[in-house]
Design a protein around this motif. Structure first.
Motif, PDB file in Angstrom:
ATOM      1  N   GLN B  41      67.405  14.515  32.417  1.00  0.00           N
ATOM      2  CA  GLN B  41      66.919  13.137  32.571  1.00  0.00           C
ATOM      3  C   GLN B  41      68.048  12.198  32.949  1.00  0.00           C
ATOM      4  O   GLN B  41      67.955  11.444  33.915  1.00  0.00           O
ATOM      5  CB  GLN B  41      66.265  12.651  31.266  1.00  0.00           C
ATOM      6  CG  GLN B  41      65.113  13.502  30.772  1.00  0.00           C
ATOM      7  CD  GLN B  41      64.111  13.835  31.846  1.00  0.00           C
ATOM      8  OE1 GLN B  41      63.838  13.031  32.743  1.00  0.00           O
ATOM      9  NE2 GLN B  41      63.567  15.041  31.794  1.00  0.00           N
ATOM     10  N   TYR B  42      69.146  12.240  32.173  1.00  0.00           N
ATOM     11  CA  TYR B  42      70.193  11.261  32.392  1.00  0.00           C
ATOM     12  C   TYR B  42      70.775  11.336  33.800  1.00  0.00           C
ATOM     13  O   TYR B  42      71.014  10.331  34.446  1.00  0.00           O
ATOM     14  CB  TYR B  42      71.309  11.427  31.360  1.00  0.00           C
ATOM     15  CG  TYR B  42      72.322  10.328  31.471  1.00  0.00           C
ATOM     16  CD1 TYR B  42      73.519  10.520  32.138  1.00  0.00           C
ATOM     17  CD2 TYR B  42      72.052   9.064  30.945  1.00  0.00           C
ATOM     18  CE1 TYR B  42      74.434   9.490  32.264  1.00  0.00           C
ATOM     19  CE2 TYR B  42      72.943   8.033  31.072  1.00  0.00           C
ATOM     20  CZ  TYR B  42      74.135   8.241  31.730  1.00  0.00           C
ATOM     21  OH  TYR B  42      75.022   7.219  31.866  1.00  0.00           O
ATOM     22  N   HIS B  59      73.875   5.525  37.256  1.00  0.00           N
ATOM     23  CA  HIS B  59      74.420   6.106  36.034  1.00  0.00           C
ATOM     24  C   HIS B  59      75.919   6.330  36.186  1.00  0.00           C
ATOM     25  O   HIS B  59      76.425   6.558  37.275  1.00  0.00           O
ATOM     26  CB  HIS B  59      73.756   7.419  35.657  1.00  0.00           C
ATOM     27  CG  HIS B  59      73.054   8.109  36.782  1.00  0.00           C
ATOM     28  ND1 HIS B  59      73.328   7.900  38.104  1.00  0.00           N
ATOM     29  CD2 HIS B  59      72.061   9.024  36.761  1.00  0.00           C
ATOM     30  CE1 HIS B  59      72.538   8.648  38.841  1.00  0.00           C
ATOM     31  NE2 HIS B  59      71.764   9.363  38.054  1.00  0.00           N
ATOM     32  N   GLN B 146      62.584   5.009  34.837  1.00  0.00           N
ATOM     33  CA  GLN B 146      63.909   5.493  35.226  1.00  0.00           C
ATOM     34  C   GLN B 146      63.819   6.670  36.182  1.00  0.00           C
ATOM     35  O   GLN B 146      64.581   6.771  37.144  1.00  0.00           O
ATOM     36  CB  GLN B 146      64.713   5.950  34.002  1.00  0.00           C
ATOM     37  CG  GLN B 146      65.452   4.872  33.240  1.00  0.00           C
ATOM     38  CD  GLN B 146      66.564   4.237  34.024  1.00  0.00           C
ATOM     39  OE1 GLN B 146      66.350   3.677  35.099  1.00  0.00           O
ATOM     40  NE2 GLN B 146      67.767   4.290  33.503  1.00  0.00           N
ATOM     41  N   PHE B 168      68.053   1.908  25.130  1.00  0.00           N
ATOM     42  CA  PHE B 168      67.621   2.434  26.427  1.00  0.00           C
ATOM     43  C   PHE B 168      66.919   1.371  27.277  1.00  0.00           C
ATOM     44  O   PHE B 168      66.898   1.453  28.511  1.00  0.00           O
ATOM     45  CB  PHE B 168      66.696   3.634  26.202  1.00  0.00           C
ATOM     46  CG  PHE B 168      66.288   4.358  27.456  1.00  0.00           C
ATOM     47  CD1 PHE B 168      64.946   4.637  27.709  1.00  0.00           C
ATOM     48  CD2 PHE B 168      67.228   4.768  28.392  1.00  0.00           C
ATOM     49  CE1 PHE B 168      64.556   5.320  28.853  1.00  0.00           C
ATOM     50  CE2 PHE B 168      66.849   5.445  29.545  1.00  0.00           C
ATOM     51  CZ  PHE B 168      65.506   5.724  29.776  1.00  0.00           C
ATOM     52  N   GLY B 317      72.257  10.999  23.333  1.00  0.00           N
ATOM     53  CA  GLY B 317      72.773  10.574  24.635  1.00  0.00           C
ATOM     54  C   GLY B 317      73.531  11.653  25.390  1.00  0.00           C
ATOM     55  O   GLY B 317      73.840  12.731  24.878  1.00  0.00           O
ATOM     56  N   ALA B 318      73.859  11.301  26.635  1.00  0.00           N
ATOM     57  CA  ALA B 318      74.401  12.276  27.582  1.00  0.00           C
ATOM     58  C   ALA B 318      75.827  12.699  27.253  1.00  0.00           C
ATOM     59  O   ALA B 318      76.188  13.871  27.433  1.00  0.00           O
ATOM     60  CB  ALA B 318      74.340  11.704  28.997  1.00  0.00           C
TER      61      ALA B 318
END
Lengths: 381, 490, 85
Positions: B41-42, B59, B146, B168, B317-318
């Protein structure tokens, strides 16, 4: 203090409670979980006469079938009088099916190979024919259990039928050599009679009461497909092996095809039987085999997607008959369990007969074949 | 069937980091992902075919991630477009045998990958809350908005409202605004001072948050706290929303209308655990009640041979996902001697057990996990959302189950989420409770339970029958009289 | 951001809709203002994208005769024929 405690709020316990309340008794149903939290919650919803051997179980099934139709008038559990089509792959199998149907003496129609498509347009080519049983029917099992209890409360009074979920039975109370109630994690409850309707856990409950009842689990998987936009399958459809697998003693895997549509849209596909204790690990080979059997019957299903699968544990006794009636070894204790994959279909008759016994009446069917003490001590399933 | 030393499931930051680390250590690695490209996703990014001028605009760190992906492609088998529907642990006696079978679908056709070890890095998905009108076209999850932007360069709408809780919301709103949408407001249901209660940790992230905040301020996008969208309205499409001022528990104090064509809602994330629960891995509840898989300091689950990294161990998170992936990769590379039983979760490994440089990773992980916990504490879901629902508000989108049916199920004797499902059909549809599971659990009065989903992706019956092992007897090949056994013992 | 690729066309119930190479069906339809392409089976209510990442199954679409495809996952190809329901 209630007249009767029923242990188990599955479909059999619900039926026992309903008919007992109808007979004028005050009933409390206990379950360590929610309504239909056990095998009922994994059931397909079969109300069948087609797969019963002539004899006590068929008698029970016929009585129960009639009672289900009476109960269906109350509504709420999606009763469908859809009929069942048992399909034979070869002429030899068809002959055996026809013999069985004649022996059963149940309403049926013999169907020749070319006529099968009149019943089910999407059946595969090359099948030899079958037998149609108009009395086979379907209910939604969990709604059936829940609504039976609710109907009971509404029809016979809230004090006549009480449901207590989240209560675990931890032992039994005695008064001399009579049962006088149960011990639970929410306190002691006294009652004149206790009914063990704990399904696959019926043996454990019996052991708590100090009696031997060999009820063991027989695992089954069901595949659930995507909701079909338009229905493809009109009746319950099974292969002849379904009838014979029910009676089998095999410890290994037994499978047979059972395929039907539902009002909500998904197709349900079964059936498998294995003795693996309470192991819930999904078995890919079994699921693959169920899929293969279903597409062999209905090739159109090849492109239909499975979105869910679940398993349940049928409660079975060594002779494949349920246990119904009072336990002569312990006055005050009754059993209503061990219905092995036929619990939903047989629930109303079980409840009705048990209520007759609770009231000290003669039962409409002879309960001797179902008596709880028929197993040699130490025999396991 | 090729047998790999390691099969990695999930091509996001955790999976790619884990796979690359293991491959660099010399292991034979396969990575499976259902998407057409790596990223999860990220790091969702536009396909090269779009010829975007600045694909990394949305990103931080996309270039670095893509380089990792390229390095991985050189050293491992990337199986993209492979949707994993189940993972099997098969009994094996031989030392070289592969205990795991990963069953995937590529264009609906079954593919099986055998591996000695597994790294499950399946990420998370949005955890929406139901509210009146949430089923109108034009209402999207924050993650959905997103995905449209990052993966397709599509702006979700012209007049957009962003609502929900959690950090987010900021990058979603900032991304939309930078891409030309008119973002009418960002409505954060909680009070906004949460992060400030953790000043040490806030230091690390305040910069990033400030960046988004500036982007919104520059475009005059209002950011309001203790407000949220409590209803969406329209005929066949969204036309306006009701924005409410909320009290601390999210009950409505005052309302107003905002006209918009798109609403992006985000109330946190649900880790995707089904492959791990299929394998029997132990799970626990995170701070917000979400089921997560338990792992030890080396990212091992309770099942020997199975590691997990990224969101399935706890939403964080990423950056944390990548760190966990690398630690898992190191641990897997060191485990070549066999699958020792997993020590209990929490058992110390420190840096020593994983080789030089691991200490840095382990400390980073601790810091990032601390920050993730702080965020969960700062942005909880509060019970008052239930007061926004009307009797006819859909709780289950797939089966169109309204709140009234859920209540009825409870009155019939459903005391947990599973029995609510059985009696109301909520959670029985295509998505199998992914969207409504959290809400149904809350309404049933329990914490969300770990998923029980032996089938993680829809699979055709034709593909399923091919998934049985080749030597498994084919029922149609059985002679007919063999099938009718005479074993009727009554 | 600038996009260098040139759009191609698919049809939705026969009407042409532009798509950029690599976009999913769901993204292309949504961008073209088509926010729903199926109706629910009980209430007949319109549905299109919701989660955008393939887990909600609201966006199921029929393309080139194949039903129940997740529009947010399927990459569009020139000449694709979408039929709404």
């Amino acid at each position: 203090m209630p007249d009767v405690i029923v242990i188990g709020a599955g479909v059999v316990g619900a039926a026992c409670a309903y008919y007992a309340a109808r007979a004028g008794l005050d009933v409390t149903v206990l379950d360590r979980g929610p309504v239909a939290g056990g095998t009922t919650g994994a059931g397909e919803g079969n109300v069948l006469v087609s797969d019963k051997e002539p004899g006590p179980e068929l008698e029970l099934a016929l009585l129960s079938n009639r009672l289900w139709r009476e109960l269906a008038a109350h509504g709420g559990f999606e009763f469908e009088a859809k009929g069942g089509l048992v399909v034979a792959e070869t002429g030899e199998v068809r002959e055996r099916l026809v013999e069985l149907a004649a022996a059963q003496g149940v309403e049926h129609a013999v169907v020749g190979g070319p006529e099968l498509r009149d019943y089910e347009p999407h059946l595969a080519d090359g099948l030899a024919g079958g037998v149609f049983y108009p009395q086979d029917a379907q209910v939604q099992p969990m709604l059936a259990a829940a609504h039976l209890i609710r109907h009971g409360r509404e029809s016979f009074g809230r004090s006549a039928l009480e449901l207590r979920t989240g209560v675990t039975v931890t032992g039994f109370l005695r008064d001399g050599d009579r049962l006088s109630g149960v011990r639970t994690d929410a306190g002691d409850i006294l009652a004149g009679a206790v009914v063990n309707a704990a399904g696959t856990w019926g043996g454990e409950i019996a052991a708590m009461a100090g009696v031997h009842l060999p009820v063991l689990p027989r695992r089954g998987f069901i595949l659930v497909t995507e909701p079909l936009r338009r229905p493809l399958i009109r009746h319950k459809v099974y292969t002849a092996a379904y009838v014979t697998n029910v009676a089998s003693d095999s410890a290994g895997l037994e499978t047979s095809a059972v395929v039907e549509g539902t009002p909500a849209g998904p197709v349900l596909i079964g059936a498998s039987r294995e003795r693996v204790g309470f192991d819930r690990t999904p078995s890919i080979p079994v699921l693959g085999r169920l899929a293969a059997q279903a597409t062999a019957l209905f090739p159109v299903l090849r492109e239909v997607r499975v979105i869910r699968t679940y398993c349940g544990f049928r409660p079975y006794c060594p002779d494949h008959l349920p246990v119904i009636g009072e336990d002569p070894r312990l006055p005050g204790l009754y059993h209503a369990c061990g219905h092995e994959g036929a619990g939903i279909g047989l629930a109303p008759a079980t409840g009705h007969l048990l209520a007759q016994r609770l009231g000290g009446e003669r039962t409409d069917l002879d309960l001797k074949p179902f008596r709880p003490d028929r197993f040699p001590e130490g025999e396991t399933a | 069937m090729t047998c790999y030393d390691l099969a990695v499931i999930g091509g996001g930051p955790a999976g790619v980091a884990g796979a690359l680390t293991a491959a660099q250590a010399g292991l034979r690695v396969a990575l499976l992902d259902g998407g057409a490209r790596l990223g999860g996703q990220y790091f969702r990014h536009p396909p090269a075919s779009l010829q975007a001028s600045d694909p990394g605009a949305f990103h931080h760190g996309l270039d670095r991630f893509l380089r990792q992906g390229a390095a991985l492609a050189d050293r491992a088998d990337l199986l993209l477009g492979h949707q994993v529907w189940t993972v099997e642990r098969v009994a094996s006696g031989a030392a070289e045998a592969a205990p795991f079978r990963v069953h995937a679908l590529r264009d609906d056709r079954p593919v099986v990958v055998a591996a000695r070890r597994l790294l499950v890095a399946t990420g998370a998905h949005d955890r929406p809350l139901p509210f009146p009108g949430w089923d109108l076209p034009g209402v999207l999850t924050a993650g959905g908005a997103q995905a449209l932007l990052k993966g397709n360069l599509v702006v979700a709408g012209r007049r957009v409202v962003v609502s929900g809780t959690g950090p987010f919301l900021l990058p979603v709103a900032a991304g939309l605004a930078s891409a030309g949408a008119r973002v009418l407001g960002v409505y954060e249901a909680n009070g906004g001072l949460g992060l400030a209660r953790h000043p040490l940790l806030a230091l690390g992230k305040a910069g990033e948050a400030a960046g988004y905040g500036l982007a919104l301020a520059r475009r005059r996008v209002p950011y309001r706290t203790r407000q949220a969208v409590v209803a969406a309205h329209g005929g066949d499409e969204l036309t306006h929303v009701t924005v409410a001022e909320l009290d601390r528990d999210w009950h409505v104090r005052a309302t107003r209308t905002v006209e918009c064509d798109t609403l992006a809602v985000g109330y946190g994330f649900t880790p995707q655990l089904e492959l791990l629960t299929q394998l029997g891995c132990d799970t626990a509840h995170d701070l917000d009640g979400s089921p997560v898989v338990t792992v030890d300091a080396a990212q091992r689950t309770s099942v020997p041979g199975v590691w997990a990294a990224g969101e399935p161990t706890g939403v964080g998170g990423a950056v944390l996902a990548e760190v966990e992936g690398r630690i898992a990769g190191l641990a897997i590379a060191r485990s070549r001697g066999g699958n020792a039983p997993a020590p209990s979760p929490g058992a110390g490994v420190g840096g020593a057990g994983l080789g030089r440089g691991a200490g840095v990773l382990v400390r980073r992980r601790a810091r990032l996990r601390g920050f993730a916990r702080a965020l969960l504490e700062a942005y909880p879901v509060r019970d008052g959302w239930r007061s926004w629902l009307a009797d006819d508000t859909l709780v289950c989108r797939c089966e169109e189950v309204p709140l009234s049916a859920v209540r009825e199920a409870r009155e019939l004797g459903a005391t947990d989420a599973r029995s609510v499902k059985l009696l109301s059909r909520a959670g029985m549809g295509w998505c199998q409770g992914r969207m409504c599971g959290y809400a149904v659990a809350c309404l049933a009065g329990e914490q969300p339970q770990q998923p029980r989903r032996p089938i993680a992706q829809p699979i055709t019956l034709g593909a399923l029958q091919k998934s049985a092992p080749p030597d498994f007897p084919d029922p149609s090949a059985l002679k007919h009289d063999e099938r009718i056994s005479d074993d009727k013992s009554r | 951001m600038k996009v260098g690729a040139r759009p191609f066309e698919i049809t939705v119930d026969g009407r042409p809709v532009p798509v950029l190479p690599g976009q999913t069906l769901g993204a292309a339809l949504h961008a073209a203002g088509i926010r729903s392409w199926r109706t629910t089976r009980f209430g007949g209510r319109p549905r299109g994208l919701f989660c955008g990442i393939g887990v909600c199954f609201d966006c199921l679409i029929t393309v080139n005769g194949r039903a129940e495809q997740r529009a947010c996952l399927v990459e569009a190809a020139p000449g694709d024929e979408v039929t709404t329901s």
